[in-house]
Design a protein around this motif. Structure first.
Motif, short mmCIF file in Angstrom:
data_model
loop_
_atom_site.label_atom_id
_atom_site.label_comp_id
_atom_site.label_asym_id
_atom_site.label_seq_id
_atom_site.Cartn_x
_atom_site.Cartn_y
_atom_site.Cartn_z
N GLY A 56 0.56 -0.36 3.99
CA GLY A 56 2.22 -1.08 3.90
C GLY A 56 2.59 -1.67 4.82
O GLY A 56 2.00 -1.87 5.78
N ILE A 57 3.79 -2.07 4.73
CA ILE A 57 4.40 -3.02 5.69
C ILE A 57 5.88 -2.90 5.89
O ILE A 57 6.43 -2.48 5.03
N ALA A 58 6.17 -2.57 7.18
CA ALA A 58 7.76 -2.28 7.44
C ALA A 58 8.56 -3.31 7.10
O ALA A 58 8.18 -4.46 7.04
N LEU A 59 9.52 -3.07 6.70
CA LEU A 59 10.64 -3.81 5.99
C LEU A 59 10.93 -4.94 7.17
O LEU A 59 11.08 -6.03 6.69
N GLU A 60 11.10 -4.61 8.33
CA GLU A 60 11.48 -5.75 9.24
C GLU A 60 10.41 -6.65 9.40
O GLU A 60 10.58 -7.93 9.92
N ASN A 61 9.07 -6.39 8.96
CA ASN A 61 8.07 -7.50 9.32
C ASN A 61 7.69 -8.15 8.22
O ASN A 61 6.82 -8.89 8.02
N VAL A 97 6.73 -10.24 -1.71
CA VAL A 97 6.07 -9.10 -1.40
C VAL A 97 7.02 -7.93 -1.53
O VAL A 97 8.25 -7.88 -1.44
N SER A 98 6.30 -6.86 -1.87
CA SER A 98 7.27 -5.54 -2.05
C SER A 98 6.32 -4.49 -1.63
O SER A 98 5.14 -4.32 -2.13
N SER A 99 6.90 -3.47 -0.41
CA SER A 99 6.10 -2.79 0.20
C SER A 99 6.81 -1.86 0.76
O SER A 99 8.03 -2.05 1.24
N THR A 100 6.19 -0.52 0.95
CA THR A 100 6.56 0.47 1.58
C THR A 100 5.70 1.04 2.61
O THR A 100 4.68 1.30 2.42
N LEU A 101 6.23 1.28 3.87
CA LEU A 101 5.37 1.62 5.03
C LEU A 101 4.56 3.09 4.48
O LEU A 101 5.15 3.97 4.20
N GLY A 102 3.30 2.99 4.77
CA GLY A 102 2.34 4.29 4.60
C GLY A 102 1.90 4.46 3.06
O GLY A 102 1.41 5.35 2.84
N GLN A 103 2.50 3.55 2.11
CA GLN A 103 2.25 3.71 0.64
C GLN A 103 1.63 2.72 -0.06
O GLN A 103 1.05 2.81 -1.02
N GLY A 104 1.46 1.55 0.70
CA GLY A 104 0.81 0.31 0.12
C GLY A 104 1.85 -0.77 -0.17
O GLY A 104 2.97 -0.73 0.10
#
Length: 792
Positions: A565-570, A612-619
């Motif tokens: 996953g990707i952090a929201l701020e990144n 992109v739609s992402s949640t850190l640690g979930q994909g």
């Protein structure tokens, strides 16, 4: 067409009427059509062509006016027939008229008798003179009506005043209006007009002073109008006995003059207050009007009022002969202009750049009155333009240098990669059943990874310069996505991951798009998903969306993973060039940080946007929506048979040949050896000719006359372009297939190859399968020397 004799035939009373009065024949007047048909005797008496009719307008009464159909229908009267308006007398007759009906229509029979009795023949000149006088009087009345000019007079002896019909119409009074001096003055309501006309009439009555005035008056019906009135006196024994004059309706002219005066005032106001430098000059180049900006721009040490009437050459004594010629051309009617002109006014330390225009202005009476000069000081913008031009040239030189560097780097990197990939491929084929095959595959895979990095850098450079282009063609969307998944399957299996495809069945098979560029995007997204996923799976999903356009297919394509996953701020900065989520990611997972930036550029060309739609640690899920176009033709009608090949111009003769010759032109010995190895594995019974540069290639071609040439582009002595042009100029070189083999992939190179006469194009690193397809295409699939596919 009416025949007069036939008309009165079998009508005794009409025949008797004509015989009694028709000394010079008779006329049948069709009053409904307005046509007159003369009898044979009447035709001869007036010198007409037999059976020639004429319009009723030619029938005139004694006073010279058109004969009314209702005028004395059953009486006799004097009149004439006139065919020429310039001939006032015409043919005088004594008309005897009778009205008859025939077929529901009304006709008049006009019997033509002598105008006078024999005893009265001496009166003919007097009658004709009277007719001519009346004709002239009628003509004068008509002219007065057209010119809207009326007459008036006042007999001082009797006190009787007379107005003509036109004068009464101008005043809009009744026909029985009884005019007088007092009643005439009542029509001038404004104080100014009444004072002028009263004083003028009194001076005329007392001293005989003539007047000519233009006044505003109000008619009897309350309409305001302008008139011109002229008054004169008539004397008898040095005493005024009569005053007379004319009055003319000049309302239209006055309105036009007032509108013109208003426009002139506006023009003068525009010239004087224009924010630009404007000057109006006459034929002698004297100032008539000018703007304040003119004085300011040219630093003239005079007031505007002081400049009016001065000659332009007196104000600017150093005007060149060239400028004087321009002024003369403008005064002759030319319109001249210049967007940039450099000159130095007197006392200035540097040149001035001006934009100017000179055009003539016309007098109301016709002819050219002078010129209008417009100038604008563009010195500052001109200098800015020069700076921008210089900056543009520097930027273009920089870009060209960068492009040349990239082309050279592409060639220098791809040339050794061609050897690495090619020989690792040959090595893998040779060591099929040994452990060394795995080593060869690793070398090959590593080389391809390096090649992908080189391609990314070149694509990024193109994207920066806006040079990325698409080649839309009919393609199978499902096949392109499946090809992308198959390419990445080995990496997925190695990591123990599964790549799944979720395809919407409503998506048409064939759509218009650039398959290579879409595949590039998908490989990048799937590759990133594999790179950042350790456990789980990757899903490629294609979903058709609703579209408002009939010829458009809207498809949402997404790649979803179960990775880190990707952090929201990144999530925004990952689309920036050379950037990943953070530095630690770069160290752990590698990569250049160019893939997503290039993918976003490519999707932008496809009228889409990577999101992109992402949640850190979930994909993460990367997705985009593309508006595909439907092909204009049904591509399912095309044959898919691989055995049917198009007979292209330049192919070698289809019949079997002995001693097939292929010329390889390559300056790199490693790549020369690789090409020879590939050819030997693809074609049997072949003679491979070698040349290290274009000069040698021409010489070998002239001696050996090969059946096909594989031509490198960048070579010493003579490059591939010049060598191809030289071979094509030879009699035997017009049809031989020449295939470009180049490590450069800069825009325009492929087109340049075709422009100089090459038939096809191979990009380094050369894959054996790609070379095989080229040879099959240009040496024909039926050639038994091309080996069939072998499993490896």
């Amino acid at each position: 067409m009416i025949h007069p004799i036939a008309f009165i035939k079998n009508k005794p009373e009409l025949c008797a009427f004509v015989l009694e009065h028709g000394l010079f024949g008779f006329l049948i007047w069709d009053t409904s059509l307005g046509m007159v048909y003369p009898s044979e005797i009447a035709t001869k008496s007036m010198g007409l062509v037999p059976h020639q009719s004429f319009p009723a307008a030619c029938l005139l009464n004694h006073s010279g006016y058109n004969l009314d159909p209702k005028y004395k229908p059953n009486h006799s009267f004097f009149g004439r027939i006139c065919f020429d308006p310039n001939e006032s007398a015409g043919f005088p007759f004594h008309f005897h008229s009778i009205e008859v009906s025939e077929g529901g229509k009304s006709y008049r029979i006009l019997a033509l008798d002598a105008a006078l009795n024999k005893n009265e023949e001496n009166q003919i000149p007097i009658i004709q003179s009277e007719m001519e006088l009346k004709s002239v009087s009628r003509l004068l009345d008509q002219m007065a009506n057209l010119a809207k000019i009326g007459g008036w007079d006042l007999d001082l002896r009797t006190g009787k005043a007379n107005w003509t019909d036109v004068t009464k119409r101008i005043h809009e009074v009744e026909d029985d209006f009884n005019p007088s001096v007092e009643s005439g003055l009542q029509f001038y309501h404004s104080e100014e007009s009444r004072t002028k006309i009263t004083n003028a009439v009194n001076a005329l009555l007392e001293m005989g002073t003539e007047y000519d005035l233009e006044l505003e008056m109000v008619t009897a019906k309350g309409n305001q109008t302008w008139v011109r009135t002229i008054g004169r006196a008539e004397y008898e024994n040095e005493k005024i006995v009569k005053i007379y004059g004319i009055i003319q309706d000049i309302n239209d002219r006055k309105k036009w003059e007032m509108a013109l005066a208003s426009q002139t005032a506006i023009l003068w106001s525009f010239v004087e207050h224009a924010p630009a430098a404007v000057a109006m000059l006459d034929q002698e180049m004297r100032y008539i009007a000018l703007s304040q900006r003119w004085i300011e721009d040219y630093k003239i040490p005079l007031l505007k009022e002081e400049l009016i009437g001065k000659c332009h050459y007196e104000v600017f004594p150093n005007v060149s002969d060239e400028w004087k010629k321009i002024h003369t051309r403008g005064l002759a009617g030319e319109i001249l202009k210049s967007d940039e002109d450099i000159w130095r006014p007197p006392g200035w330390e540097k040149d001035q750049v001006i934009q100017w225009e000179i055009r003539p202005w016309n007098l109301l009476s016709g002819g050219i009155g002078g010129i209008l000069m417009f100038t604008r000081d563009i010195t500052e913008s001109y200098e800015t333009k020069l700076e921008l031009k210089h900056a543009k040239e520097v930027a273009e030189k920089s870009y060209n240098a960068k492009s040349e560097f990239l082309a050279n780097m592409s060639h220098e990197i791809r040339t050794p990669l061609n050897g690495i990939i090619g020989y690792s491929d040959l090595l893998a084929e040779t060591l099929v059943d040994t452990a060394f095959n795995e080593y060869a595959q690793i070398i090959k895979q590593s080389a391809h990874t390096l090649l992908n990095i080189v391609n990314d850098i070149l694509d990024f450079s193109k994207a920066e310069a806006g040079k990325l282009q698409l080649a839309e063609e009919p393609n199978d969307l499902k096949k392109v996505i499946l090809d992308s998944i198959r390419i990445m399957d080995i990496q997925a299996i190695t990591k123990g991951l599964d790549i799944r495809l979720d395809l919407d069945g409503n998506i048409p098979k064939t759509l218009m798009f650039d398959a290579n560029r879409l595949r590039q995007v998908m490989l990048n997204l799937i590759g990133n998903a594999l790179k950042f996923t350790e456990i789980g799976f990757i899903v490629c999903k294609l979903e058709r969306l609703e579209s408002t356009l009939e010829a458009e297919v809207l498809v949402r394509i997404s790649v979803k993973d179960t990775g880190i996953g990707i952090a929201l701020e990144n999530q925004k900065k990952i689309f920036d060039s050379f950037t990943q989520e953070d530095f630690s990611t770069t160290r752990k997972f590698g990569g250049t940080g160019l893939g997503l930036a290039i993918s976003r550029q490519l999707l932008s060309l496809m009228k889409s946007e990577l999101q992109v739609s992402s949640t850190l640690g979930q994909g993460s899920e990367f997705y985009f929506i593309i508006p595909f176009r439907l092909p204009e033709v049904d591509l399912n009608l095309k044959s898919d048979s691989p055995n049917v090949m198009e007979d292209l111009e330049g192919k070698v003769n289809k019949t079997n040949r002995s001693g097939l010759k292929i010329l390889v032109v390559e300056d790199n010995l490693v790549n020369m050896g690789l090409m020879k190895n590939f050819i030997k594995r693809i074609v049997t019974d072949v003679s491979i000719l070698e040349a290290e540069n274009g000069e040698e290639a021409i010489s070998v071609f002239q001696k050996e006359n090969p059946h096909l040439i594989l031509m490198d582009i960048q070579m010493p002595v003579k490059n591939g372009y010049d060598a191809t042009l030289a071979i094509r100029s030879l009699p035997a070189g017009t049809t031989v297939p020449i295939i470009a083999v180049t490590a450069g992939i800069i825009d325009g190179e492929k087109e340049k190859c075709f422009a100089v006469g090459m038939n096809d194009y191979l990009s380094k690193p050369v894959q054996k399968e790609n070379l095989k397809q080229i040879l099959r295409k240009w040496l024909l699939e039926e050639d038994s020397r091309i080996k069939p596919e072998q499993s490896s």
